[in-house]
Structures are given as C-alpha cells and as structure tokens.
Design an enzyme around this catalytic site. Structure first.
Site, mmCIF file in Angstrom:
data_model
loop_
_atom_site.group_PDB
_atom_site.id
_atom_site.type_symbol
_atom_site.label_atom_id
_atom_site.label_comp_id
_atom_site.label_asym_id
_atom_site.label_seq_id
_atom_site.Cartn_x
_atom_site.Cartn_y
_atom_site.Cartn_z
ATOM 1 N N LYS A 159 0.781 14.453 1.259
ATOM 2 C CA LYS A 159 -0.519 14.951 0.563
ATOM 3 C C LYS A 159 -0.581 16.149 0.401
ATOM 4 C CE LYS A 159 -3.002 10.934 2.712
ATOM 5 N NZ LYS A 159 -3.632 10.353 1.594
ATOM 6 N N LYS A 176 -14.128 9.049 -4.995
ATOM 7 C CA LYS A 176 -15.425 9.571 -4.394
ATOM 8 C C LYS A 176 -15.882 10.718 -4.987
ATOM 9 C CE LYS A 176 -13.740 7.034 -0.216
ATOM 10 N NZ LYS A 176 -13.139 7.254 0.875
ATOM 11 N N HIS A 228 0.772 -1.397 0.028
ATOM 12 C CA HIS A 228 0.068 0.064 -0.226
ATOM 13 C C HIS A 228 0.789 1.371 0.001
ATOM 14 C CE1 HIS A 228 -4.372 -1.529 0.459
ATOM 15 N NE2 HIS A 228 -3.671 -2.449 0.834
ATOM 16 N N LYS A 275 -8.763 14.335 3.777
ATOM 17 C CA LYS A 275 -7.920 13.068 3.730
ATOM 18 C C LYS A 275 -6.906 13.317 5.040
ATOM 19 C CE LYS A 275 -6.156 14.129 -0.411
ATOM 20 N NZ LYS A 275 -6.100 12.845 -1.126
ATOM 21 N N ARG A 276 -6.200 12.289 5.545
ATOM 22 C CA ARG A 276 -5.381 12.336 6.442
ATOM 23 C C ARG A 276 -4.427 13.553 6.346
ATOM 24 N NH1 ARG A 276 -5.377 8.417 10.695
ATOM 25 N NH2 ARG A 276 -3.796 9.355 11.305
ATOM 26 N N THR A 328 -8.192 7.021 -2.929
ATOM 27 C CA THR A 328 -9.596 6.474 -3.291
ATOM 28 C C THR A 328 -10.561 7.676 -2.912
ATOM 29 O OG1 THR A 328 -9.752 5.659 -0.830
ATOM 30 C CG2 THR A 328 -9.228 4.022 -2.692
HETATM 31 C C1 PLP Z 1 -11.829 7.442 1.375
HETATM 32 C C2 PLP Z 1 -11.403 7.895 2.613
HETATM 33 C C3 PLP Z 1 -9.911 7.795 3.078
HETATM 34 C C4 PLP Z 1 -9.038 7.911 1.923
HETATM 35 O O1 PLP Z 1 -8.796 9.362 1.300
HETATM 36 P P1 PLP Z 1 -7.401 9.594 0.499
HETATM 37 O O2 PLP Z 1 -7.797 11.007 -0.297
HETATM 38 O O3 PLP Z 1 -7.588 8.583 -0.687
HETATM 39 O O4 PLP Z 1 -6.505 9.748 1.016
HETATM 40 C C5 PLP Z 1 -9.725 8.375 4.101
HETATM 41 N N1 PLP Z 1 -10.645 8.528 4.892
HETATM 42 C C6 PLP Z 1 -11.868 8.366 4.714
HETATM 43 C C7 PLP Z 1 -12.833 8.463 5.943
HETATM 44 C C8 PLP Z 1 -12.373 7.941 3.703
HETATM 45 O O5 PLP Z 1 -13.663 7.840 3.382
#
Ligand code: PLP
Length: 832
Positions: free
Chosen positions: A563, A669, A366, A557-558, A665
C-alpha cells in the site's frame, strides 16, 4: 383537531413511547435507575429499545422467506467488520430523528453521548471484512433472502495504542460488557468433528461406506444479529458461531477422574472461537486457524442443509434453493464438507454430489499477493480432517483426468493446476479447490479480474472461461455518507432530494450544480465544519493543533508494504527538505493524516508506523516548517474512526503499486465524501477515474503492465537513487538516523529493503512521478472553487460504487436470486 395537530400529537406519542421503552429497559432489563445507571447502561437500554423495533420486522421477514421458498444466499466469511450498530439501525429504520429528539429531552447531548458509548464490533481486519458488512446492509435493503455466516470471536481485531511512536496491541474483549444486539439460539447447535480416523465398511448392497470415527467433537452454537435494511420492512440475519464443548466430550474426560485436566480440555475445545487472526492479506499457517475455518464451514453447511430440509427432501434440488458465496478461500472447506455430507451421510453417488456442490458454490478472490494465498500442509490436513483429505484427493483425481483429456501430454500444466502442491512440502492449494468446486469465480475490480484471468489463474481460465466474472466492490452509502456525514447528506438532500440513499446514481444530478456559486459555497462550508470536528479530535487525542484551512492529505488503511505508506513518507520528507532549504518556499499548507493497524508479527509494517511518528515528531516541532506541514498518526483505525476521517478529508491517498490492490474500498468512501484522489492505476481507482473523468483525479506512476515489464526487464532501484538528488537525500536521512538520533540505525531496515533488497513494490520507480503529481495537487488546492468543483464531480460520479449495485450483480449473475416482498405484520396475522 387539525391535521397538523394530529401529526404533532403522533410525534409526541412516539417520543413518549421511546422514552418509556428506554426507561423500562434501564429498569427491568438492566436493573438500574437514573441514579445507578452508568453511561454504558444508558447505551444498553437504548440498544434494547431499538432492538425491539428490529425484532418485529425480523420475525416478519424470516416468516416471509420461509413462505416464499425463494432461493436464498449464504454469504460465508471469516470476517465481518461491522463497527457500531445503534446509529446505523436508527438510520435504516428511519427513526433517527425521533430517537434523537426523545433522548435529548432527557439531557443535553444525551443522544450523541449515548451513541458514543458503543464499542465497535471489530470482527475483521480491513477491506474484506468491511465488504462483508456493506453487503449485509445492501442485501437487507434490497430484500434479498440472505444470511451472513461467520465466527463470534470473543476477541476482535486488537485495539492499537501508540507508545513512544510504536504500535502496542491491546486485546479487544468486546463481549465483556454484554452485546445487546445478539440473540443466542441455544437450540441451533451443530457438532463439528476433528481428528479421528476413517474406516471403510460396506452396506448390505455391497456399497463402499466411509465412516469418520474416534473424532474429537466441538459444538457450534448460533448467535443471531438482526440486519435491518434501509427504508424497508426486511431485516436479515447475521449468524455467528461460538465453540462449546460437547456433552460427550465433558463426560469422556470427566470420567477419567482428573477433574482439572477435564476442565482444561473443555476450555481448549472452546478456544476455537476465541480470537480473530490479526493479519490482513497474509496467511498465518496455524493449526488453530485451520480449525476455525473448518468450524465455520462445517457448522454453516449443516445449518444450510437443516433449513433446506424443512421444505425439501430431494437433495438434488439444493442448487435451486441455495447459493453459497465464499468470501475468499477462508471458508473453502465447505466444499469438501458438503461433499462429505452428501456422500457419507446422504448416501449419494459421487457424480450427483459433485454436480450439486459445484452448482451451489461461488468463490470470490480478494488478492493476488502470493503470501496471502492459502495452502495447508497435507500432514496436518490429514491429522485434523482425514476424511476431507480423502475427498480432496478424489476431487483432484477427477480434475487431473479432465485436464489430461483437454490438454494431452502437458505435464507442466498438470503440476501447475493440481489442487495438491507436490514440491518441497506437500500442500493443498485452497484457491484451486475453490475454483474447481465452484460454478463462479469472481475478482473484485475490473483490473483484478483481468489479472486473475490472464496471470494468476490463467490455466483455469483456459479450461473454464465461463466461470470467471467481475464484481467490482462497493460500499453502502447509508453508513458511509448518510450516517457518518450528516452535514453533507443534508446539503445534498437540499439540492437533489434524498433518492441517492437508495439509488446512488442520483448523485449524478450534482453535476449540473457543480459550478453553482451558492452550492459551491455551502459545499466548502460543510467540508470546513467537518475538518474542524476532526481538528478537535486530533487535539484531544494527539495534542496537536491542526489548521482546518490546510490541505488534509489522508492515507488511512491497513499498514502494508504494497500500500506504500512509505512512499507517502518520502514525499513528506521531500517537502520538509524543500522548506528547510528555503524557509520562504511557497508550499501549500498541508496536514498529513495517517491511520492504520499493522499485523503484530509484521515487523516492517510496525517499523513504518514508527517512522511516520518519528517524522511527525521532527516536522511538527520545527519552527521553519511551522504553518506549512504537520503530520498526524491517529491511533486505532477502525470503522468508527474511519467515519470521522472520511468526511474531513481533502485528498485521498490510493498509491499502491499498480497490480497489487485488488479493489480497495477506502478509495470509494473518500470520493463519496468529496475528497479528490491521488492514486495509481490500480484496483478500483481505474474505474473511479472512468466515472469521475480523467481531468478530476490525480493519476500518477506506472501501470500494472509497466510494472510487470520493468520487473521482467530487471528492476534496479539504485538507478533511481543515483539519478535523483532529492530522493537520495531523503533516503540518506532515514538511513543515517536523522529521524531517530537516539537510535541511528532504527530505520535502516526500511532503506535496506528499498536499496539493497530489490524494492519489491517499486517505490523508487514511482517516486518522481508521485512528487510531481503532488505539486499539481498543491497548485489546484489554492484555487478553492475549482478544487471544490472537482470534489463535487467526484461525489457525483460515485453511483457505480454503491454496494447495492454490486449485490444486484451478484444476485442476477451468480446467485439467480430475486428479492422477496415482506408484508408488515405477517407474523401478527398468522397468530390470529
Ligand atoms: C473501508 C475500510 C478498509 C479498507 O480500506 P482500503 O483503503 O480499501 O484498504 C479498512 N478498514 C476500515 C475500518 C474500513 O472502513
């Protein structure tokens, strides 16, 4: 009666039955009446009513799997970021409307308010844990005989509060008020051993035997959660382990006569499943974490073998009936554990055990971030798992021998590839163990897999090219569009039907109507209404009034340096300066929305949160800026908050340094919900661009190859600082305390890291391209119809990014597993 009347009666009956079940659970399961029931009791009663529906199908499914004896897959993961279950279960059961109608007949908004009582199951940090959750949904929907295995942490990911602009962590005691979805399986117990020593004996044939003795034992007890598929009868299982002290453990310590000490010891042994480690994309080399990993690996391997043995006696058939997918290296101890079980407990020869093991396991990588690659010090590996260390050494001996034969005289290669890192402190490299012990190694996006093959695991790729493959991540459209964005879902249904819920490629049909004026109009109205909902949320939680007409520019995101939330902040301050310099400047009104948790021990990430909030405080109250830019940091990002944010987003920020984000991911979304992406050529952004068309996405910055090249050439961030006036001014403002006059040096560590510590993620190198690209974003946003048309084309191109497609590829190309038809009422039939 006419058919219509009969249909009406059926729905009336259905509604009555739902209400009856709900009220019965309120009364008999929870012991409450309508006077004493709290809102949370209402949620529980509703959850039990829904669970009853799941259980019938669940039993049928498990029976069908048992009878069919098809190969099964075990998805082992230290994280499952499930979020809420009630709404998703109703969607998948196809009972949302019935339940909504039934519950709303008890009071206004009764259904929605009850759904809103549910706590998130936050047993994960971010993308990796959410991927596991999306995979469970897809596997159930596709009737793949699958089991998720994880740990039932008593405390999930912490809840984030923002106080004076800074992150505060609140423990997430999510099980305090019961969890209606789980069923405890007190009979499914496995003993997990720790510590002790290995003794060598011989059996009567003179065969060498190893015995692991004087161990401290902990019991793993199973809790099962049903995982319903969408529009199918199948319901799969997520099995989570909880740690319980063993009976022997109790007796031993209680017999020593010190009662309190004995209870203390008992509690200690149960801490294993106490808390999720809250760091994303970085390892915490703690003993407790190591024990958690083994606890999960061992309990799961024993469970898998127990289930296998119900039908089979020849262990050599294991790989024909069982596939085990390792979600990152965290559960890799399952490899030496299976070896131990086969050799020490089943008296198998090494070669046979090794063959079975390798054919059974597959490993998903990952991340390539060095700080996230697990390496466990030999000294405590040896203390905690002495027998496993012997096995790992033996695996390594055979492996090194194989390398010597393939590449004679290449000592460098041996030390690079060895499972044991010999420099400084001796360590076990878990990724090497995972690769050597698996028949498949996959990355999670095309670029990521190329980096694995050509860089991180190059030596391994040269040796075992056939093991490497790509499985680009995906998301489940049931949760991330149908459930979380009902307005857009029904609009799409109106135009192209609802087939997309099972086959996301059907969204391609939107391309033909992307310029249809009526569709465009309704698309924009939908986005507008979703933005208004988010505005209400922001007003309620942040006391900030946001204009729903403004461009919602969103990075959620985190929080992590790679990032590059900080790059986003540099752009915001740049716009701020442009407006201050020229208050009449023609700037498209924007609302910058951030959300995300920082690991509690990650000081830089926490400082970035403080900076975002400090910039927000200055920008939001500046009269010159009013009506142009606003900055909002939404606290406590998690699945439920994410479900509110994606539908309301215009612009998706995916701006990691090229080559650092394995897939992402969140990017999928956003696009699925009709946001345009501004992003680098990183992770799955590249494949998103391929699907939606280069002209419908904002790509900027260096490629992964350019990043590598610049790094090799010698990157000097100061050059960019010296040569770009706007950039220099922004950095000087941060460094001099413009946003923190009460503590002028508060943010200098951030500018130091950019200017004097090498700017590892090369923000300054990408700054100018990013700002220029954002200018184009602003210009396009003024052309409302063109923006909407491109957003529609983004949504239309998301077919590839359904986790159904991802799982189909895992099933065919790695696991060799076929779906199993579930016959409704199979259990019922058997009883008669
Ligand atoms: C999809 C999702 C992530 C992953 O987000 P990235 O932008 O790909 O890092 C992290 N936390 C939550 C709650 C998510 O739904």
């Amino acid at each position: 009666m006419t058919e219509d009347q009969m249909g009406l009666n059926e729905t009336l009956d259905q509604k009555m039955l739902i209400i009856k079940s709900f009220l019965e659970h309120l009364e008999y399961t929870l012991g409450k009446d309508k006077y004493s029931a709290t809102k949370y009791d209402r949620f529980n009663a509703l959850a039990y009513a829904v669970r009853d529906k799941l259980v019938e199908r669940w039993l049928d499914t498990q029976q069908a799997y048992y009878n069919s004896d098809n190969k099964r897959v075990y998805y082992i993961s230290m994280e499952f970021l499930m979020g809420r279950t009630l709404g998703n279960s109703l969607i998948n059961l196809g009972m949302w409307d019935d339940f909504q109608e039934a519950l709303d007949s008890l009071g206004e908004n009764y259904f929605e308010e009850t759904l809103d009582e549910e706590q998130d199951a936050g047993l994960g940090n971010g993308g990796l844990g959410r991927l596991a959750a999306c995979f469970l949904d897809s596997m159930a929907t596709m009737s793949i005989p699958a089991y998720g295995y994880g740990i039932r942490y008593e405390y999930g990911i912490f809840r984030q509060h923002i106080a004076d602009g800074a992150q505060m962590e609140i423990p997430d005691n999510w099980l305090r008020y019961r969890n209606p979805w789980e069923l405890d399986r007190q009979e499914h117990l496995h003993t997990v051993k720790f510590y002790g020593r290995v003794i060598t004996t011989f059996d009567k044939n003179g065969r060498l035997l190893r015995e692991w003795v004087d161990t401290e034992d902990v019991m793993a007890m199973a809790f099962d959660t049903p995982i319903p598929g969408y529009q199918t009868h199948s319901v799969n299982t997520l099995r989570l382990w909880t740690a319980k002290s063993s009976r022997e453990f109790d007796l031993k310590f209680f017999n020593e006569g010190n009662y309190i000490r004995a209870v203390e010891k008992k509690m200690q042994s149960e801490t294993i499943s106490k808390v999720l480690y809250p760091a994303d994309n970085v390892i915490e080399g703690k003993e407790l974490r190591f024990k958690q990993e083994y606890f999960l690996a061992s309990a799961t391997v024993h469970d898998v073998i127990y289930r296998f043995k119900k039908k089979h006696s020849d262990m050599k058939k294991l790989p024909e009936k069982v596939a085990i997918q390792l979600n990152d290296t965290h559960p890799t101890l399952a490899i030496p554990e299976l070896m131990r079980v086969l050799i020490d407990l089943h008296n198998m020869e090494w070669e046979d055990a090794w063959d079975i093991t390798r054919k059974t396991f597959a490993y998903t990588n990952h991340t390539i971030l060095p700080e996230a690659l697990e390496q466990w010090p030999v000294w405590f590996f040896e203390q905690i798992l002495p027998r496993h260390l012997q096995i790992v050494y033996e695996i390594n001996e055979y492996f090194l021998k194989e390398i010597r034969e393939r590449f004679p005289g290449d000592a460098e290669r041996l030390s690079r590839m060895s499972i044991v890192e010999e420099h400084w402190e001796r360590k076990i490299r878990m990724a090497h163990l995972a690769i050597v012990g698996s028949h498949s190694v996959n990355g999670v996006a095309a670029l990521h897999t190329e980096i694995l093959k050509n860089e991180l695991f190059r030596d391994f790729y040269e040796m075992y090219p056939e093991r490497f493959n790509n499985k680009t991540n995906g998301i489940t459209q049931r949760r991330w569009l149908k459930m979380s964005n009902p307005l857009l879902s029904s609009l799409i249904d109106d135009y192209i039907g609802s087939g997309w819920t099972r086959n996301l490629y059907e969204l391609e049909k939107l391309r033909a109507i992307a310029s249809d004026p009526e569709f465009l109009e309704r698309w924009q109205q939908t986005k507008r209404r979703n933005k208004e909902s988010l505005c209400r949320y922001i007003l309620q939680h942040n006391q900030i009034e946001v204009d729903p007409e403004s461009l919602f520019d969103v990075q959620v995101k985190r929080i992590h340096e790679y990032k590059r939330q900080l790059l986003n902040v540099l752009h915001i301050i740049t716009l701020f300066n442009r407006i201050k310099d020229n208050p009449k400047a023609d700037v498209v009104p924007r609302t910058f929305i951030f959300a995300g948790k920082a690991a509690p021990a990650y000081a830089t990430a926490k400082l970035i949160i403080r900076l975002i909030n400090a910039v927000a405080a200055v920008v939001n109250r500046d009269p010159d800026v009013a009506g142009r830019i606003k900055v909002v940091f939404l606290a406590n990002y998690g699945v439920t908050l994410a479900e509110k944010i994606f539908p309301a987003s215009d612009l998706s920020e995916q701006i990691s340094t090229a080559g650092t984000e394995a897939s992402g991911t969140g990017n999928m979304k956003f696009a699925l919900n009709g946001a345009l992406t501004i992003g680098t050529l990183d992770g799955a952004n590249i494949e998103i661009m391929e699907e939606v068309g280069r002209e419908n996405i904002f790509i900027f910055g260096m490629t992964a190859a350019e990043v590598a090249e610049l790094r090799a050439r010698g990157y000097n961030p100061r050059e960019y600082y010296n040569n770009n006036r706007e950039l220099r001014r922004v950095l000087d403002m941060i460094a001099s305390g413009y946003f923190s006059p009460w503590a002028p040096e508060l943010f200098t560590p951030l500018t130091e890291s950019l200017l004097n510590l090498g700017d590892h993620y090369m923000l300054l190198a990408d700054y100018a391209a990013y700002v220029a690209c954002q200018q184009e974003v602003g210009e396009l946003f003024r052309r409302k119809d063109e923006w909407a048309r491109q957003a529609i084309l983004n949504c239309a191109g998301m077919g590839k990014f359904s986790s159904d497609r991802t799982i189909d590829q895992y099933a065919r190309e790695i696991w060799g597993i076929k779906p199993v038809d579930i016959l409704p009422g199979a259990v019922e039939l058997q009883r008669h």
